[in-house]
Design a protein around this motif. Structure first.
Motif, mmCIF file in Angstrom:
data_model
loop_
_atom_site.group_PDB
_atom_site.id
_atom_site.type_symbol
_atom_site.label_atom_id
_atom_site.label_comp_id
_atom_site.label_asym_id
_atom_site.label_seq_id
_atom_site.Cartn_x
_atom_site.Cartn_y
_atom_site.Cartn_z
ATOM 1 N N GLU A 90 -2.425 53.930 33.818
ATOM 2 C CA GLU A 90 -1.126 53.342 34.112
ATOM 3 C C GLU A 90 -1.269 52.242 35.158
ATOM 4 N N PRO A 91 -0.606 51.108 34.955
ATOM 5 C CA PRO A 91 -0.658 50.054 35.988
ATOM 6 C C PRO A 91 0.101 50.510 37.233
ATOM 7 N N VAL A 92 -0.296 50.000 38.372
ATOM 8 C CA VAL A 92 0.385 50.350 39.618
ATOM 9 C C VAL A 92 1.796 49.785 39.579
ATOM 10 N N GLY A 93 2.747 50.584 40.051
ATOM 11 C CA GLY A 93 4.142 50.155 40.052
ATOM 12 C C GLY A 93 4.435 49.181 41.174
ATOM 13 N N SER A 94 5.529 48.462 41.028
ATOM 14 C CA SER A 94 5.928 47.522 42.077
ATOM 15 C C SER A 94 6.465 48.292 43.281
ATOM 16 N N CYS A 95 6.527 47.642 44.396
ATOM 17 C CA CYS A 95 6.925 48.277 45.659
ATOM 18 C C CYS A 95 8.447 48.329 45.790
ATOM 19 N N VAL A 96 9.059 49.163 44.968
ATOM 20 C CA VAL A 96 10.501 49.411 45.022
ATOM 21 C C VAL A 96 10.736 50.884 44.717
ATOM 22 N N GLY A 97 11.901 51.381 45.073
ATOM 23 C CA GLY A 97 12.285 52.752 44.750
ATOM 24 C C GLY A 97 11.323 53.795 45.289
ATOM 25 N N ASP A 98 10.999 54.796 44.448
ATOM 26 C CA ASP A 98 10.114 55.893 44.865
ATOM 27 C C ASP A 98 8.729 55.411 45.272
ATOM 28 N N ASN A 99 8.295 54.285 44.723
ATOM 29 C CA ASN A 99 6.959 53.773 45.060
ATOM 30 C C ASN A 99 6.836 53.406 46.537
ATOM 31 N N LEU A 100 7.980 53.168 47.199
ATOM 32 C CA LEU A 100 7.946 52.875 48.629
ATOM 33 C C LEU A 100 7.625 54.121 49.439
ATOM 34 N N ASN A 101 7.934 55.287 48.888
ATOM 35 C CA ASN A 101 7.807 56.533 49.638
ATOM 36 C C ASN A 101 6.551 57.319 49.322
ATOM 37 N N GLN A 102 5.865 56.996 48.229
ATOM 38 C CA GLN A 102 4.708 57.784 47.808
ATOM 39 C C GLN A 102 3.557 56.882 47.385
ATOM 40 N N PRO A 103 2.331 57.290 47.708
ATOM 41 C CA PRO A 103 1.175 56.541 47.207
ATOM 42 C C PRO A 103 1.117 56.622 45.682
ATOM 43 N N GLN A 104 0.505 55.608 45.060
ATOM 44 C CA GLN A 104 0.394 55.521 43.609
ATOM 45 C C GLN A 104 -1.071 55.579 43.182
ATOM 46 N N PRO A 105 -1.360 56.195 42.026
ATOM 47 C CA PRO A 105 -2.752 56.268 41.567
ATOM 48 C C PRO A 105 -3.317 54.907 41.178
ATOM 49 N N SER A 106 -4.621 54.804 41.261
ATOM 50 C CA SER A 106 -5.379 53.620 40.857
ATOM 51 C C SER A 106 -6.192 53.972 39.620
ATOM 52 N N SER A 107 -6.684 52.975 38.915
ATOM 53 C CA SER A 107 -7.569 53.256 37.781
ATOM 54 C C SER A 107 -8.900 53.839 38.262
ATOM 55 N N ASP A 108 -9.255 53.596 39.505
ATOM 56 C CA ASP A 108 -10.425 54.215 40.137
ATOM 57 C C ASP A 108 -9.918 55.473 40.843
ATOM 58 N N PRO A 109 -10.301 56.664 40.383
ATOM 59 C CA PRO A 109 -9.741 57.887 40.961
ATOM 60 C C PRO A 109 -10.055 58.093 42.447
ATOM 61 N N THR A 110 -11.022 57.367 42.973
ATOM 62 C CA THR A 110 -11.344 57.513 44.395
ATOM 63 C C THR A 110 -10.448 56.638 45.274
#
Length: 156
Positions: A90-110
């Motif tokens: 999944e592509p990283v979401g933009s910095c709005v809504g819930d994405n402001l409050n929680q980290p988002q996964p990257s394609s690199d799991p580390t």
């Protein structure tokens, strides 16, 4: 005599070309297999044993590829060919809504993304060594690889 000299020079050139430079940091004590490759816990690296030693050489897969060893393949394959439980496509979401409050996964799991303000460019951050990021089923953060695999239902 000239023919012998040319042959010896050719052999020396072949020997010199066959020498492999090994970075001391890429050496790992202990071999799982003497004549086969094996993968790291995180799936981004693989190892091979130096003949006649108990020393393995660590190699990294190219970005967006993971090491797989099964009945049909042994090597680094594209993330898009992986078990979807073992990668994040999944592509990283933009910095709005819930994405402001929680980290988002990257394609690199580390790694993971963190938004510092609304509409900012997400910052990519690194999990501590030997840990992978998960955001799933109430879990959020960097976990040991074995826990990450259990949460994601990703076979090792």
């Amino acid at each position: 005599m000239i023919k012998d000299t040319v042959i010896v020079a050719g052999l020396l050139a072949l020997c010199a070309a066959a020498v492999i430079y090994v970075d001391a940091q890429a050496q790992v004590e202990g071999c799982l297999y003497e004549n086969e490759l094996w993968g790291s816990e995180d799936g981004t690296k693989f190892y091979f044993c130096l003949p006649g030693t108990n020393t393995a050489i660590e190699q990294s897969c190219a970005p967006n590829t993971f090491f797989v060893k099964n009945d049909t393949v042994s090597g680094c394959i594209p993330a898009t060919s992986m078990d979807p439980n073992c990668v994040n496509l999944e592509p990283v979401g933009s910095c709005v809504g819930d994405n402001l409050n929680q980290p988002q996964p990257s394609s690199d799991p580390t790694k993971y993304y963190l938004c510092t303000s609304e509409n900012a460019t997400p910052l990519q951050l690194q999990c501590p060594d030997n840990k992978a990021f998960v955001k799933q089923d109430g879990y959020l953060g960097c976990f040991e690889w074995s826990t990450w695999r259990d949460i994601r239902d990703c076979p090792s």
